[in-house]
Write an enzyme that holds these catalytic residues in place. Sequence first.
Site: not given
Ligand code: ADP
Ligand code: MG
Length: 143
Positions: A11, A51, A114, A117, A128
């Site tokens: 990212k 997303y 974070n 992805h 995807e």
């Molecule tokens: P992952 O990337 O671990 O699969 P998710 O699919 O639940 O996680 O969420 C997609 C992305 O959305 C996350 O990687 C993060 O960047 C963002 N995200 C997820 N939960 C939150 C939250 N509670 N607050 C802000 N951003 C979030």
């Molecule tokens: Mg996810």
Amino acid sequence: MAVEQTLSIIKPDGIQKNLIGEIYGRFEKAGLEVVAARMLHLSKDQAEGFYAVHSERPFFNDLVSYMTSGPVMISVLSGDEAVIKHRDLMGATNPADADSGTIRADFAMSIEENICHGSDATETAAVEINYFFGDDGVCPRTR
Ligand code: ADP
Ligand code: MG
């Protein structure tokens, strides 16, 4: 074990921190192979489409802003159990919960920013991969 493909995105914060080589190195050491890659600065439409599953979540607009704030490195990884192996290398979504030695524990600032992805299942991986690479550009496994 089944050979799978999964979608990986470094990212904007990962690119900003100059971590492409560091992260690719972790993939390679774990036996995952990069079989396609492209760097893109996502448009709002591309980020929203990618997303879409999260469109009703309160963080959706912030997530789209973050994902369009700079270029991302999008890759397809191939290998045995690639989906779970890649998720394990990334660590939990919230870096505060991620196991030490994972990419997110080592480099991520927050649950939103974070670093990476990874697809969460083979079915979503297929969707995807198709979203960014269509039917082209994914090289056959070389090893
Ligand atoms: P992952 O990337 O671990 O699969 P998710 O699919 O639940 O996680 O969420 C997609 C992305 O959305 C996350 O990687 C993060 O960047 C963002 N995200 C997820 N939960 C939150 C939250 N509670 N607050 C802000 N951003 C979030
Ligand atoms: Mg996810």
